[in-house]
Write a protein that holds these residues in place. Structure first.
Motif, PDB file in Angstrom:
ATOM      1  N   HIS A 329      -7.249  35.789 -38.460  1.00 16.46           N
ATOM      2  CA  HIS A 329      -7.533  34.458 -37.941  1.00 16.46           C
ATOM      3  C   HIS A 329      -7.752  34.490 -36.426  1.00 16.46           C
ATOM      4  N   SER A 330      -8.593  33.599 -35.939  1.00 17.62           N
ATOM      5  CA  SER A 330      -8.689  33.339 -34.504  1.00 17.62           C
ATOM      6  C   SER A 330      -7.509  32.445 -34.110  1.00 17.62           C
ATOM      7  N   ALA A 331      -7.196  32.401 -32.806  1.00 18.58           N
ATOM      8  CA  ALA A 331      -6.069  31.566 -32.367  1.00 18.58           C
ATOM      9  C   ALA A 331      -6.305  31.066 -30.954  1.00 18.58           C
ATOM     10  N   ILE A 332      -5.835  29.848 -30.710  1.00 18.25           N
ATOM     11  CA  ILE A 332      -5.871  29.238 -29.383  1.00 18.25           C
ATOM     12  C   ILE A 332      -4.454  28.788 -29.059  1.00 18.25           C
ATOM     13  N   TYR A 333      -3.916  29.266 -27.933  1.00 19.98           N
ATOM     14  CA  TYR A 333      -2.545  28.941 -27.526  1.00 19.98           C
ATOM     15  C   TYR A 333      -2.605  28.038 -26.300  1.00 19.98           C
ATOM     16  N   LEU A 334      -1.914  26.889 -26.375  1.00 28.37           N
ATOM     17  CA  LEU A 334      -1.992  25.876 -25.328  1.00 28.37           C
ATOM     18  C   LEU A 334      -0.636  25.635 -24.679  1.00 28.37           C
ATOM     19  N   ARG A 335      -0.666  25.402 -23.376  1.00 29.76           N
ATOM     20  CA  ARG A 335       0.549  25.053 -22.634  1.00 29.76           C
ATOM     21  C   ARG A 335       0.359  23.689 -21.965  1.00 29.76           C
ATOM     22  N   ASP A 336       1.452  22.951 -21.907  1.00 32.80           N
ATOM     23  CA  ASP A 336       1.421  21.559 -21.457  1.00 32.80           C
ATOM     24  C   ASP A 336       1.606  21.491 -19.946  1.00 32.80           C
ATOM     25  N   ALA A 337       0.554  21.863 -19.188  1.00 31.45           N
ATOM     26  CA  ALA A 337       0.660  21.914 -17.731  1.00 31.45           C
ATOM     27  C   ALA A 337       0.955  20.549 -17.131  1.00 31.45           C
ATOM     28  N   SER A 338       0.490  19.477 -17.776  1.00 24.24           N
ATOM     29  CA  SER A 338       0.733  18.131 -17.251  1.00 24.24           C
ATOM     30  C   SER A 338       2.121  17.604 -17.623  1.00 24.24           C
ATOM     31  N   ARG A 339       2.843  18.365 -18.472  1.00 24.48           N
ATOM     32  CA  ARG A 339       4.176  17.966 -18.924  1.00 24.48           C
ATOM     33  C   ARG A 339       4.163  16.529 -19.443  1.00 24.48           C
ATOM     34  N   SER A 340       3.141  16.256 -20.276  1.00 23.84           N
ATOM     35  CA  SER A 340       2.943  14.894 -20.782  1.00 23.84           C
ATOM     36  C   SER A 340       2.962  14.850 -22.298  1.00 23.84           C
TER      37      SER A 340
END
Length: 502
Positions: A329-340
């Motif tokens: 599988h492909s994957a995209i990992y996201l981080r909440d830089a706006s802390r929102s």
């Protein structure tokens, strides 16, 4: 001169001393065996009953520990240590009335008992009985240890009031007045709420005064497959496991696993890791970015992962990717830089929510995605549900996910976690943006949502229950789990691996 031989200790005393030694060394398995093998005539002795209660308590069998405590009390147990043990057992059983009664008994029989005063102070504070909390704290000795405790209480109170200026003032006082570092819950996230200049100043001063705090305060955005020093044994073990050294990783944690459920779960999880030679695409190396893209897989499936406030999915994203890579599988990992809670979008992709949805759609097209799965851990689960519905995901896993972060709902279930973050979100966004209920109901089951949580962790259970009447939502309580970190259990059960399969 007459030779006097030293009298040998009695068999009973020898037995008690051996039991005490095993308890001190944390060898609860042998201590339990010794208790089970006790001669019948010793079973009802006070010392044995108290020690049995200690072993049972450390093993997490609080109901059995309480039986031993009651028998020990009938046999004459009256010491301060005994009452402290009784208090801990009542607390773990959730019997607040008996817990407070035991602490007050301690103070009556042992005036000035610091254990009872400090625990009563924290108990009253948790009930928002602030005056009573401060009264108990004021009765503690004027020593460095208890001065630090009082400052810790002021820090917590400032957070309770959502008083950022007060938080900063207390932290500066702690640095000036306390040689010892007090307990400062959630300090990493609290510092992130302060203005940049103040945060940087406090970080530098805390790190200089208490060097051991530096690693704790750093944002955990380092690859675990490099030679960089890791923060703790779990991260060191993670590095070994991802390098194929599973047995070495488990050995590193073996000394802690018996008495620490979280460590034990991580150790089991390492045994589930697919070998590197079975992967259908290269694994990611976490560069610490807010958007980490995997090499394109060949399965047509993409996993979209929303991390929590700690920038992880309760485990490092490289570990998650190993399971994804073995399926191709492909994957995209996201981080909440706006802390929102990702409500404001993903700044690395776009300046707002709608733009972030469009940017993610474009990335999914580049991966030639035919099937989308979403995973969110903690607050990341809140986003995984919302984004998953809008991006037409087939299925979402939420690991201990909040589902409603309005002030009224959080108050109704007693959820005071991350208070500064929650209050900022409540000031910044509308109630509709903070409540997933209407969106999930409107989706009418088009996106399947699996909510996993610790069966014995009521706050997460209540968040899951909030969506229980919505089509397509399934609840999965994890038996015996009494903490927020649930994703390792989803892996060790094999359910995450099943979620990924075509």
């Amino acid at each position: 001169m007459q030779h006097i031989e030293e009298e040998s200790p009695s068999p009973f005393l020898t037995y008690v001393q051996e039991l005490i030694r095993l308890i001190k060394e944390g060898d609860l398995e042998r201590a339990t065996f010794l208790l089970n093998d006790i001669p019948t005539e010793w079973r009802d002795r006070r010392q044995v009953l108290v020690l049995a209660a200690r072993v049972q308590s450390r093993n997490g069998d609080y109901a059995k520990a309480l039986i031993s405590i009651k028998a020990a009390r009938q046999a004459g147990a009256r010491g301060a240590g005994f009452f402290q043990l009784q208090a801990r057992v009542y607390k773990n059983l959730g019997d607040d009335a008996a817990y407070v009664e035991t602490l007050n008994t301690l103070i009556e029989n042992f005036p000035g008992n610091t254990f009872a005063l400090s625990q009563l102070s924290l108990h009253y504070f948790a009930l928002s009985q602030i005056a009573e909390a401060y009264t108990c704290a004021a009765a503690l000795p004027d020593t460095e240890e208890w001065q630090a405790f009082r400052l810790s209480l002021e820090y917590r109170h400032a957070i309770e009031r959502d008083d950022l200026a007060g938080v900063s003032l207390v932290l500066h006082r702690i640095l000036s007045e306390s040689r010892l570092c007090p307990a400062l819950p959630d300090l990493t996230n609290v510092l992130k709420e302060l203005p940049d200049a103040d945060r940087k100043d406090l970080y530098e001063r805390i790190s200089k005064k208490w060097p051991d705090m530096e690693r704790t305060l750093k944002v955990r955005r380092v690859s675990v497959v490099t030679d960089q020093p890791q923060h703790n044994d779990i991260e060191q073990a993670m590095t070994l496991a991802l390098g194929g050294k599973i047995l070495e990783a488990q050995e590193l944690l073996s000394g802690q696993s018996a008495n620490n459920g979280r460590v034990s779960e991580f150790s089991k999880m390492f045994g589930c890791l697919p070998p590197e030679d079975t992967l259908r695409r290269p694994s990611i190396v976490d560069d610490g970015g807010d958007v980490v893209l995997s090499p394109k897989g060949d399965s047509g499936t993409t996993l979209l992962v929303f991390t929590g406030l700690g920038d992880m999915a309760m485990v490092q994203i490289e570990l998650v990717d190993r399971f994804c890579a073995v399926e191709g599988h492909s994957a995209i990992y996201l981080r909440d830089a706006s802390r929102s809670a990702y409500i404001a979008g993903i700044p690395a992709l776009s300046g707002d929510f709608k733009g972030s949805i469009a940017a993610l759609s474009a990335l999914l097209e580049q991966y030639e995605t035919q099937r989308l799965l979403c995973l969110g851990a903690s607050i990341g689960g809140f986003a995984a549900i919302r984004y998953g519905i809008l991006l037409k995901a087939e299925k979402v896993i939420g690991a201990s996910s909040p589902t409603n972060i309005t002030s009224d709902f959080l108050a109704s279930i007693g959820d005071s976690r991350g208070r500064l973050v929650a209050r900022r979100l409540q000031r910044s966004f509308t109630a509709d943006e903070l409540d997933l209920g209407p969106e999930v109901a409107l989706a009418n089951g088009r996106c399947k949502i699996d909510l996993w949580f610790g069966e014995d962790y009521p706050i997460d259970a209540n968040h899951a229950s909030y969506l229980s009447g919505c089509a397509g939502v399934n609840q999965f309580p994890i038996p015996g789990l009494d903490r927020h970190v649930s994703f390792p259990s989803i892996i060790t059960s094999g359910e995450f691996q099943e979620f990924l399969k075509l």
